[in-house]
Design a protein around this motif. Structure first.
Motif, short mmCIF file in Angstrom:
data_model
loop_
_atom_site.label_atom_id
_atom_site.label_comp_id
_atom_site.label_asym_id
_atom_site.label_seq_id
_atom_site.Cartn_x
_atom_site.Cartn_y
_atom_site.Cartn_z
N THR A 13 0.83 -1.21 0.00
CA THR A 13 0.00 0.00 0.00
C THR A 13 0.87 1.26 0.00
O THR A 13 0.60 2.22 -0.73
N LEU A 14 1.92 1.24 0.82
CA LEU A 14 2.81 2.41 0.89
C LEU A 14 3.50 2.66 -0.45
O LEU A 14 3.51 3.80 -0.95
N LEU A 15 4.05 1.62 -1.06
CA LEU A 15 4.79 1.80 -2.32
C LEU A 15 3.85 2.26 -3.43
O LEU A 15 4.20 3.09 -4.26
N ASP A 16 2.65 1.74 -3.41
CA ASP A 16 1.64 2.14 -4.38
C ASP A 16 1.30 3.63 -4.20
O ASP A 16 1.26 4.39 -5.16
N LEU A 17 1.11 4.02 -2.95
CA LEU A 17 0.77 5.40 -2.64
C LEU A 17 1.91 6.35 -3.03
O LEU A 17 1.68 7.41 -3.62
N LEU A 18 3.15 5.94 -2.73
CA LEU A 18 4.30 6.78 -3.05
C LEU A 18 4.40 7.03 -4.55
O LEU A 18 4.77 8.13 -4.98
N GLN A 19 4.07 6.01 -5.34
CA GLN A 19 4.21 6.15 -6.80
C GLN A 19 3.01 6.85 -7.43
O GLN A 19 3.07 7.22 -8.60
N ASN A 20 1.94 7.04 -6.64
CA ASN A 20 0.73 7.69 -7.20
C ASN A 20 0.28 8.86 -6.34
O ASN A 20 -0.91 9.07 -6.18
N GLY A 31 -5.78 6.86 4.34
CA GLY A 31 -6.65 6.28 5.37
C GLY A 31 -6.43 4.78 5.50
O GLY A 31 -6.24 4.27 6.61
N SER A 32 -6.39 4.09 4.36
CA SER A 32 -6.22 2.64 4.44
C SER A 32 -4.81 2.28 4.90
O SER A 32 -4.62 1.29 5.62
N LEU A 33 -3.80 3.10 4.54
CA LEU A 33 -2.43 2.83 5.01
C LEU A 33 -2.37 2.93 6.53
O LEU A 33 -1.80 2.06 7.20
N ASN A 34 -3.00 3.98 7.07
CA ASN A 34 -3.02 4.15 8.53
C ASN A 34 -3.65 2.94 9.23
O ASN A 34 -3.11 2.44 10.21
N LEU A 35 -4.79 2.50 8.70
CA LEU A 35 -5.48 1.35 9.29
C LEU A 35 -4.61 0.10 9.22
O LEU A 35 -4.49 -0.65 10.20
N LEU A 36 -4.00 -0.12 8.05
CA LEU A 36 -3.16 -1.31 7.86
C LEU A 36 -1.97 -1.29 8.82
O LEU A 36 -1.60 -2.33 9.38
N VAL A 37 -1.36 -0.10 8.97
CA VAL A 37 -0.20 0.01 9.86
C VAL A 37 -0.62 -0.32 11.30
O VAL A 37 0.06 -1.09 11.99
N ASP A 38 -1.74 0.25 11.74
CA ASP A 38 -2.21 -0.02 13.10
C ASP A 38 -2.47 -1.51 13.31
O ASP A 38 -2.07 -2.08 14.32
N GLU A 39 -3.13 -2.11 12.34
CA GLU A 39 -3.42 -3.55 12.41
C GLU A 39 -2.14 -4.36 12.47
O GLU A 39 -1.99 -5.27 13.30
N ALA A 40 -1.21 -4.02 11.58
CA ALA A 40 0.03 -4.79 11.49
C ALA A 40 0.86 -4.65 12.76
O ALA A 40 1.42 -5.62 13.26
N LEU A 41 0.90 -3.43 13.30
CA LEU A 41 1.67 -3.19 14.53
C LEU A 41 1.05 -3.96 15.70
O LEU A 41 1.77 -4.52 16.53
#
Lengths: 365, 102
Positions: A13-20, A31-41
């Motif tokens: 998600t991060l790499l996709d966001l960085l390139q777009n 928003g989805s990156l934040n959620l994913l990071v919280d979940e993953a952590l």
């Protein structure tokens, strides 16, 4: 640096966001990156060895170093990305503070701090990878060793340079600049340590391009680099980056003499071992300056930083012990210490490099 | 590997030899470790030939254990080199010294 291959939902998600950045659906992506990071952590069993999260953090930090191919330079200070990074950093720092054993604090005086750091390094019971490299490692394992080290050594000294403007005018700043000037070759490009490491890599038929092997490097090695960036890029952790450099220098001279021995054992030339030979001499100088003037001088100037100075030093020893354990476990079992083995595709293998070295040295095959 | 001696010749003078007003040499005696030398100095053989030197600040071995003398390689740490301990002078050496001194 090239865009690495994603290792999970966060890095994808991060790499996709960085390139777009600025593209359609951009706001939602944050928003989805934040959620994913919280979940993953929340869900990771071992943040230090979490491939997805350490790669994501490494990429966020890389925006402050060489940047990422095809990503705007302005992404470095994107407030949304800084926010995400801060969440990851907080969790990363919590883990480090939980797992790194810190000894009793010395008095905030130069000599006491130096003595404490030298003792910390001397008491380190980790076997380290240096004896294995010296006596047993195969050429393929030497290649893996260089690939793992290349994450830091191809940008050697850079993470600690962040500390220069963050240290008060005085003994500690002078010491850091003196050490770093030597790391960068004393004004001579051909003596720059990162450049010397590239020469060593090429001597084993490896590509010395920064980040070339990023997809082969496991999370813990990225975590080792991320810890330096965490300490270096946060002013409040300036004590930790000073202690980190001190311990880094103190655990370098003797291992580097072992590394050099391992490469010579396989017939590699002085040009290939020069990086290690240089570090035996250089780091014996640097450790004295780093212990007494940098770490000790900073403790005297800002006694409140003492605990972080020792923590930063202890972090080096703790992560190095984990790295050595992972590498030795793999190598002794005859397995790769990389995520996937290096494909020796004939595009300049170590064997060919070795043959060329031998020819140059007048040895007939 | 580049030979430091020819490097020095090729480059002419080292940066620190040409710097105006460089500080006089100072030596830091590091407890249990090397002598750290900074400033304006040179290291030469008994014949006056410069000893190859790659950096401005050097650490000189004083534990005797270095494999890269005159420079330090960190071996003092393995030897538990202790700069505070005074070893008693062995009797024959002490007598010889006394005789030499008359």
């Amino acid at each position: 640096m090239k865009i690495p291959a994603p290792r999970g939902r966060v890095s994808a998600t991060l790499l996709d966001l960085l390139q777009n950045r600025g593209g359609a659906g951009h706001a939602n992506a944050y928003g989805s990156l934040n959620l994913l990071v919280d979940e993953a952590l929340a869900g990771t069993p071992d943040l230090l060895r979490d491939e997805d999260l350490q790669l994501a953090l490494f990429c966020l930090y890389e925006l402050h170093y060489s940047g990422l191919d095809g990503v705007e330079d302005a992404a470095e200070w994107d407030p949304e990305l800084i926010r995400v990074r801060a969440r990851m950093e907080a969790a990363f720092e919590d883990v480090l503070r939980a797992v790194v054993p810190v000894p009793a604090l010395p008095a905030p005086e130069s000599e006491a701090v130096a003595e404490s750091l030298f003792r910390l390094a001397a008491d380190d019971k980790s076997p380290g990878a240096s004896r294995f490299v010296a006596g047993k490692a195969s050429v393929e394992q030497l290649q893996e060793f260089l690939i793992l080290r290349s994450v830091y050594q191809l940008k050697e000294a850079d993470p600690h340079s962040w500390a220069i403007p963050r240290l008060p005018v005085g003994r500690a700043k002078a010491a850091l600049v003196e050490i770093q000037a030597d790391e960068y070759g004393g004004g001579r490009v051909e003596r720059m340590h990162s450049k010397l490491f590239g020469t060593t890599m090429e001597g084993l038929g490896l590509d010395s391009g920064y980040g070339y092997y990023i997809d082969l490097v496991p999370a813990l090695t990225l975590a080792s680099s991320n810890a330096m960036s965490l300490f270096g890029l946060n002013r409040r952790l300036r004590g930790a980056i000073a202690g980190h450099l001190a311990a880094f220098e103190m655990t370098s001279s003797i291992p580097n003499s072992f590394y050099a021995r391992g490469f010579r054992r396989h017939g590699f030339s002085d040009e290939v071992t020069y990086y290690f030979d240089e570090h035996v001499e250089a780091d014996a100088v640097h450790e004295q300056i780093a212990a007494r003037d940098l770490a000790g001088g900073l403790a005297e100037a800002e006694p409140d930083l003492l605990a972080d100075i020792i923590f930063g030093a202890a972090t080096v020893l703790a992560i190095d012990a984990m790295l050595a354990e992972d590498q030795l476990t793999a190598w002794q079992a005859g397995e790769t210490a990389l995520l996937t083995p290096l494909a020796n595709d004939g595009g300049g293998t170590a064997g060919a490099a070795l043959a060329a070295t031998a020819m140059a040295g007048g040895v007939t095959p | 590997m580049p030979d430091p001696a020819t490097e020095v010749e090729a480059a002419g003078l080292q940066a620190w030899e040409t710097r105006e007003g460089s500080a006089p040499a100072s030596i830091v005696a590091c407890p249990n470790g090397p002598l750290l030398v900074r400033g304006d100095f040179e290291i030469v053989t008994p014949d006056g030939v410069p000893v190859p030197r790659d950096r401005e600040t050097v650490a000189l071995c004083r534990c005797g254990g270095s494999a890269i003398k005159p420079y330090c390689d960190g071996t003092h740490k393995l030897m538990k080199f202790d700069t505070t301990r005074r070893r008693p002078v062995p009797e024959p050496a002490r007598r010889a010294a006394e005789e030499a001194a008359g």
